[in-house]
Design a protein around this motif. Sequence first.
Motif, PDB file in Angstrom:
ATOM      1  N   PHE A 106       0.819  -1.213   0.000  1.00 13.15           N
ATOM      2  CA  PHE A 106       0.000   0.000   0.000  1.00 13.15           C
ATOM      3  C   PHE A 106       0.854   1.266   0.000  1.00 13.15           C
ATOM      4  O   PHE A 106       0.378   2.333  -0.319  1.00 13.15           O
ATOM      5  CB  PHE A 106      -0.937   0.010   1.214  1.00 13.15           C
ATOM      6  CG  PHE A 106      -0.222  -0.144   2.528  1.00 13.15           C
ATOM      7  CD1 PHE A 106       0.347   0.933   3.174  1.00 13.15           C
ATOM      8  CD2 PHE A 106      -0.097  -1.401   3.110  1.00 13.15           C
ATOM      9  CE1 PHE A 106       1.018   0.776   4.376  1.00 13.15           C
ATOM     10  CE2 PHE A 106       0.561  -1.561   4.314  1.00 13.15           C
ATOM     11  CZ  PHE A 106       1.121  -0.467   4.939  1.00 13.15           C
ATOM     12  N   ALA A 107       2.124   1.163   0.348  1.00  8.65           N
ATOM     13  CA  ALA A 107       2.998   2.333   0.414  1.00  8.65           C
ATOM     14  C   ALA A 107       3.653   2.634  -0.933  1.00  8.65           C
ATOM     15  O   ALA A 107       4.262   3.674  -1.090  1.00  8.65           O
ATOM     16  CB  ALA A 107       4.070   2.124   1.484  1.00  8.65           C
ATOM     17  N   TRP A 108       3.525   1.745  -1.910  1.00  6.28           N
ATOM     18  CA  TRP A 108       4.175   1.909  -3.208  1.00  6.28           C
ATOM     19  C   TRP A 108       3.203   1.511  -4.307  1.00  6.28           C
ATOM     20  O   TRP A 108       2.285   0.741  -4.085  1.00  6.28           O
ATOM     21  CB  TRP A 108       5.404   0.999  -3.304  1.00  6.28           C
ATOM     22  CG  TRP A 108       6.444   1.336  -2.297  1.00  6.28           C
ATOM     23  CD1 TRP A 108       6.583   0.789  -1.055  1.00  6.28           C
ATOM     24  CD2 TRP A 108       7.450   2.318  -2.409  1.00  6.28           C
ATOM     25  NE1 TRP A 108       7.634   1.370  -0.410  1.00  6.28           N
ATOM     26  CE2 TRP A 108       8.188   2.302  -1.204  1.00  6.28           C
ATOM     27  CE3 TRP A 108       7.816   3.202  -3.415  1.00  6.28           C
ATOM     28  CZ2 TRP A 108       9.267   3.153  -0.996  1.00  6.28           C
ATOM     29  CZ3 TRP A 108       8.902   4.033  -3.197  1.00  6.28           C
ATOM     30  CH2 TRP A 108       9.603   4.004  -2.011  1.00  6.28           C
ATOM     31  N   LYS A 109       3.452   2.003  -5.493  1.00  5.75           N
ATOM     32  CA  LYS A 109       2.717   1.546  -6.661  1.00  5.75           C
ATOM     33  C   LYS A 109       3.376   0.223  -7.070  1.00  5.75           C
ATOM     34  O   LYS A 109       4.512   0.206  -7.519  1.00  5.75           O
ATOM     35  CB  LYS A 109       2.838   2.590  -7.780  1.00  5.75           C
ATOM     36  CG  LYS A 109       2.102   2.232  -9.036  1.00  5.75           C
ATOM     37  CD  LYS A 109       2.278   3.352 -10.054  1.00  5.75           C
ATOM     38  CE  LYS A 109       1.667   2.966 -11.375  1.00  5.75           C
ATOM     39  NZ  LYS A 109       1.938   3.998 -12.389  1.00  5.75           N
ATOM     40  N   ALA A 110       2.699  -0.884  -6.878  1.00  3.31           N
ATOM     41  CA  ALA A 110       3.272  -2.201  -7.135  1.00  3.31           C
ATOM     42  C   ALA A 110       2.451  -2.952  -8.176  1.00  3.31           C
ATOM     43  O   ALA A 110       1.231  -3.006  -8.092  1.00  3.31           O
ATOM     44  CB  ALA A 110       3.333  -3.006  -5.844  1.00  3.31           C
ATOM     45  N   ASN A 111       3.131  -3.526  -9.157  1.00  2.00           N
ATOM     46  CA  ASN A 111       2.479  -4.304 -10.203  1.00  2.00           C
ATOM     47  C   ASN A 111       3.112  -5.683 -10.277  1.00  2.00           C
ATOM     48  O   ASN A 111       4.339  -5.803 -10.305  1.00  2.00           O
ATOM     49  CB  ASN A 111       2.620  -3.614 -11.569  1.00  2.00           C
ATOM     50  CG  ASN A 111       1.891  -2.300 -11.619  1.00  2.00           C
ATOM     51  OD1 ASN A 111       0.705  -2.237 -11.362  1.00  2.00           O
ATOM     52  ND2 ASN A 111       2.615  -1.232 -11.927  1.00  2.00           N
ATOM     53  N   PHE A 112       2.275  -6.727 -10.342  1.00  2.00           N
ATOM     54  CA  PHE A 112       2.774  -8.089 -10.460  1.00  2.00           C
ATOM     55  C   PHE A 112       3.633  -8.213 -11.704  1.00  2.00           C
ATOM     56  O   PHE A 112       3.306  -7.669 -12.756  1.00  2.00           O
ATOM     57  CB  PHE A 112       1.596  -9.071 -10.514  1.00  2.00           C
ATOM     58  CG  PHE A 112       2.021 -10.481 -10.732  1.00  2.00           C
ATOM     59  CD1 PHE A 112       2.538 -11.235  -9.682  1.00  2.00           C
ATOM     60  CD2 PHE A 112       1.938 -11.061 -11.982  1.00  2.00           C
ATOM     61  CE1 PHE A 112       2.952 -12.541  -9.877  1.00  2.00           C
ATOM     62  CE2 PHE A 112       2.335 -12.364 -12.194  1.00  2.00           C
ATOM     63  CZ  PHE A 112       2.845 -13.106 -11.135  1.00  2.00           C
ATOM     64  N   ASP A 113       4.754  -8.938 -11.593  1.00  2.46           N
ATOM     65  CA  ASP A 113       5.689  -9.093 -12.703  1.00  2.46           C
ATOM     66  C   ASP A 113       5.820 -10.555 -13.128  1.00  2.46           C
ATOM     67  O   ASP A 113       5.635 -10.878 -14.282  1.00  2.46           O
ATOM     68  CB  ASP A 113       7.052  -8.526 -12.311  1.00  2.46           C
ATOM     69  CG  ASP A 113       8.027  -8.478 -13.467  1.00  2.46           C
ATOM     70  OD1 ASP A 113       7.619  -8.158 -14.590  1.00  2.46           O
ATOM     71  OD2 ASP A 113       9.220  -8.755 -13.246  1.00  2.46           O
TER      72      ASP A 113
END
Length: 72
Positions: free
Chosen positions: A20-27
């Motif tokens: 929730f603290a970063w923009k994270a996208n599954f890779d």
Amino acid sequence: MSEMSEMNEYFSIGETFKPFAWKANFDMDFSSECLYCDSSVSGLQGYVVEDAKGGSQRIAICPACQRVNARY
């Protein structure tokens, strides 16, 4: 100091990932097991995370305990 090196210092191996603290996208999925827990989960999950300045980094986390196992 560059944005990437600042981010490299931020994510330490073994720390709990807080998506929730970063923009994270599954890779991608990895077949490696977690270094920190005995979960029955079969592998780690890779994410590309981006900070507010647009710097990005790839990390592999355990979906069970949410700890960072690697930067790649």
